[in-house]
Design an enzyme around this catalytic site. Structure first.
Site, PDB file in Angstrom:
ATOM      1  N   ARG A 167      43.149  44.752  37.917  1.00 36.40           N
ATOM      2  CA  ARG A 167      44.186  45.783  37.996  1.00 36.40           C
ATOM      3  C   ARG A 167      45.540  45.090  38.068  1.00 36.40           C
ATOM      4  O   ARG A 167      45.655  43.989  38.582  1.00 36.40           O
ATOM      5  CB  ARG A 167      43.995  46.636  39.249  1.00 36.40           C
ATOM      6  N   ILE A 172      31.498  40.076  40.219  1.00 36.60           N
ATOM      7  CA  ILE A 172      32.724  40.475  40.925  1.00 36.60           C
ATOM      8  C   ILE A 172      33.599  41.403  40.081  1.00 36.60           C
ATOM      9  O   ILE A 172      34.448  42.114  40.595  1.00 36.60           O
ATOM     10  CB  ILE A 172      33.560  39.216  41.308  1.00 36.60           C
ATOM     11  N   GLY A 194      34.403  33.244  33.667  1.00 37.32           N
ATOM     12  CA  GLY A 194      35.768  33.732  33.833  1.00 37.32           C
ATOM     13  C   GLY A 194      36.535  32.767  34.724  1.00 37.32           C
ATOM     14  O   GLY A 194      36.227  32.648  35.911  1.00 37.32           O
ATOM     15  N   HIS A 236      32.581  50.637  45.448  1.00 34.27           N
ATOM     16  CA  HIS A 236      33.803  49.852  45.643  1.00 34.27           C
ATOM     17  C   HIS A 236      34.967  50.581  44.965  1.00 34.27           C
ATOM     18  O   HIS A 236      35.520  50.150  43.972  1.00 34.27           O
ATOM     19  CB  HIS A 236      33.602  48.467  45.026  1.00 34.27           C
ATOM     20  N   ASN A 270      36.328  46.199  30.315  1.00 36.00           N
ATOM     21  CA  ASN A 270      35.416  45.276  31.000  1.00 36.00           C
ATOM     22  C   ASN A 270      33.951  45.457  30.601  1.00 36.00           C
ATOM     23  O   ASN A 270      33.158  44.512  30.725  1.00 36.00           O
ATOM     24  CB  ASN A 270      35.624  45.363  32.513  1.00 36.00           C
ATOM     25  N   ILE A 321      40.300  34.448  40.220  1.00 28.87           N
ATOM     26  CA  ILE A 321      39.135  34.356  41.124  1.00 28.87           C
ATOM     27  C   ILE A 321      38.266  33.153  40.739  1.00 28.87           C
ATOM     28  O   ILE A 321      37.855  32.364  41.586  1.00 28.87           O
ATOM     29  CB  ILE A 321      38.292  35.658  41.096  1.00 28.87           C
ATOM     30  N   ARG A 360      38.154  43.114  55.031  1.00 30.61           N
ATOM     31  CA  ARG A 360      39.462  43.770  55.170  1.00 30.61           C
ATOM     32  C   ARG A 360      39.465  44.664  56.408  1.00 30.61           C
ATOM     33  O   ARG A 360      40.411  44.635  57.208  1.00 30.61           O
ATOM     34  CB  ARG A 360      39.761  44.597  53.914  1.00 30.61           C
TER      35      ARG A 360
HETATM   36  N1  APR Z   1      33.872  35.355  28.783  1.00 22.82           N
HETATM   37  C1  APR Z   1      34.421  34.557  29.747  1.00 22.82           C
HETATM   38  N2  APR Z   1      35.602  34.817  30.320  1.00 22.82           N
HETATM   39  C2  APR Z   1      36.285  35.896  29.909  1.00 22.82           C
HETATM   40  C3  APR Z   1      35.780  36.769  28.912  1.00 22.82           C
HETATM   41  C4  APR Z   1      34.536  36.449  28.336  1.00 22.82           C
HETATM   42  N3  APR Z   1      33.996  37.220  27.375  1.00 22.82           N
HETATM   43  N4  APR Z   1      36.700  37.756  28.736  1.00 22.82           N
HETATM   44  C5  APR Z   1      37.707  37.533  29.574  1.00 22.82           C
HETATM   45  N5  APR Z   1      37.468  36.405  30.290  1.00 22.82           N
HETATM   46  C6  APR Z   1      38.314  35.757  31.291  1.00 22.82           C
HETATM   47  C7  APR Z   1      39.798  35.870  30.969  1.00 22.82           C
HETATM   48  O1  APR Z   1      40.175  34.981  29.924  1.00 22.82           O
HETATM   49  C8  APR Z   1      40.424  35.539  32.323  1.00 22.82           C
HETATM   50  O2  APR Z   1      40.795  34.173  32.398  1.00 22.82           O
HETATM   51  O3  APR Z   1      38.204  36.344  32.576  1.00 22.82           O
HETATM   52  C9  APR Z   1      39.309  35.860  33.328  1.00 22.82           C
HETATM   53  C10 APR Z   1      39.722  36.886  34.367  1.00 22.82           C
HETATM   54  O4  APR Z   1      40.682  36.303  35.169  1.00 22.82           O
HETATM   55  P1  APR Z   1      41.971  37.105  35.714  1.00 22.82           P
HETATM   56  O5  APR Z   1      42.592  37.889  34.611  1.00 22.82           O
HETATM   57  O6  APR Z   1      42.828  36.132  36.448  1.00 22.82           O
HETATM   58  O7  APR Z   1      41.310  38.163  36.737  1.00 22.82           O
HETATM   59  P2  APR Z   1      40.793  37.913  38.244  1.00 22.82           P
HETATM   60  O8  APR Z   1      41.866  38.225  39.193  1.00 22.82           O
HETATM   61  O9  APR Z   1      40.117  36.600  38.314  1.00 22.82           O
HETATM   62  O10 APR Z   1      39.718  39.113  38.355  1.00 22.82           O
HETATM   63  C11 APR Z   1      38.538  39.118  37.563  1.00 22.82           C
HETATM   64  O11 APR Z   1      37.338  40.509  39.135  1.00 22.82           O
HETATM   65  O12 APR Z   1      38.097  41.576  41.072  1.00 22.82           O
HETATM   66  C12 APR Z   1      37.785  41.717  39.715  1.00 22.82           C
HETATM   67  O13 APR Z   1      39.249  43.499  39.020  1.00 22.82           O
HETATM   68  C13 APR Z   1      39.005  42.116  38.917  1.00 22.82           C
HETATM   69  O14 APR Z   1      37.796  42.674  36.902  1.00 22.82           O
HETATM   70  C14 APR Z   1      38.613  41.686  37.528  1.00 22.82           C
HETATM   71  C15 APR Z   1      37.776  40.416  37.776  1.00 22.82           C
END
Ligand code: APR
Length: 318
Positions: free
Chosen positions: A84, A125, A9, A182, A102, A13, A158
């Site tokens: 979120r 995460i 991902g 969490h 998710n 993050i 936090r």
């Molecule tokens: N394989 C790899 N990456 C994926 C997949 C997958 N099957 N499905 C989605 N993703 C990627 C998305 O394309 C996106 O770029 O996961 C990434 C998530 O990034 P953000 O949307 O920016 O989310 P982020 O703030 O990084 O949070 C990720 O962590 O804290 C938790 O609640 C939050 O569930 C969320 C996760």
């Protein structure tokens, strides 16, 4: 230093994680996989790689839409999943409301890990945290040492920040633990909160502490509301790296994390936030804290909330 760390991902993050791994030189190679078109992972990694000469880091950075890029990683940090975000009506969802989307993503992620780095230690995460870790456990069936969720380090951080701000002392002086799930039921453990080794009550009134603990429980939502789009991403990434460094450098560091309980705290077969010792082997020990009666009661309530979501995970597998 490890040979290879994989980040799954490459959103908010994941992006911070890759930057920090390169800056801190935690592995010879870092691989990022993200399914987002046209090739988010490749783009983020190229951006970071092109900056490595400037920060004097020879770490190899590779990003791809294909999971084979994570082949052979010893440590995986999983961030794949929707975060979120503020809804059009101004409200924000609970972390549990991310479950349906998710879970599907987590099953996809599990297949990638199983195929390309089945022996890796996994720090996850994605939210809802404890339920997603539980699903990874169902899919991967690793030894308990090898799979852990990152939430407690962030929630404790936090709490520590709010306490330091209120007491007017360095954040480095504040030690704290937030346990349980969490979610809104998490338990900031006042009896474990110390300022330079002294009980926190010496510095802050019970009323103010109560307010700080309530703010801690809702701290993720506070950031979501302020950002308008997406959720906190720097502090979660740094918190996961705190765990990664404890593992990579075999620190035997105690921190709160979502670990599989096997009878500790009277709980069996659930992932819950508890203090663990993190070292080379991952979760090397679960520590049972002596909680006060009211903390115990709140911890048990939090366990029930986590159990409810874990049961939903099981239901959705059938
Ligand atoms: N394989 C790899 N990456 C994926 C997949 C997958 N099957 N499905 C989605 N993703 C990627 C998305 O394309 C996106 O770029 O996961 C990434 C998530 O990034 P953000 O949307 O920016 O989310 P982020 O703030 O990084 O949070 C990720 O962590 O804290 C938790 O609640 C939050 O569930 C969320 C996760």
């Amino acid at each position: 230093m490890l040979n290879k760390i994989a980040v799954i991902g490459g959103g908010n993050i994941g992006g911070v994680l890759v930057q920090e791994i390169v800056k801190r030189r935690l592995a010879r190679e870092v691989a990022l996989v993200d399914v987002k078109e046209p090739d988010l992972a490749k783009g983020k990694c190229l951006d970071i790689a092109e900056g490595t000469p400037v920060i004097h880091s020879d770490i190899r950075v590779r990003g791809s839409k294909q999971y084979d890029v994570i082949e052979g990683a010893e440590l995986v940090i999983n961030t794949a999943g929707v975060p979120r975000t503020v809804r059009p009506d101004g409200t924000i969802p609970s972390r549990e409301e991310l479950l349906t989307t998710n879970l599907k993503i987590t099953d996809f992620v599990s297949n990638g890990i199983k195929k390309f780095c089945p022996g890796a230690t996994v720090i996850s995460i994605a939210n809802p945290l404890d339920a997603i870790v539980y699903r990874l456990f169902m899919n991967l069936n690793p030894p308990r040492e090898k799979l852990v969720g990152m939430a407690g380090v962030l929630d404790s951080s936090r709490y520590r920040y709010f306490v330091a701000e209120e007491a007017g002392v360095s954040v480095e002086n504040v030690e704290a633990l937030v346990l349980g799930g969490h979610g809104d039921s998490m338990v900031p453990v006042r009896s474990c909160c110390r300022i330079a080794g002294m009980p926190v009550e010496k510095f802050i009134s019970p009323e103010k502490l109560e307010a700080i603990e309530n703010r801690t429980r809702k701290a993720g939502g506070e950031v979501v509301n302020l950002l308008g789009t997406g959720s906190a991403f720097v502090s979660p990434a740094w918190s996961a790296l705190e765990m990664a460094e404890a593992i990579i450098f075999d620190k035997k560091k105690i921190m709160a994390a979502s670990a599989l309980l096997k009878g500790e705290y009277g709980v069996d077969g659930l992932f819950i936030g508890v203090p663990v010792v993190l070292g080379r082997n991952g979760v090397e020990k679960v520590i049972e804290v002596d909680l006060t009666d009211s903390e115990k009661e709140r911890f048990n309530k939090s366990v029930e909330a986590v159990r409810k979501t874990a049961n939903e995970v099981i239901e959705r597998t059938k």
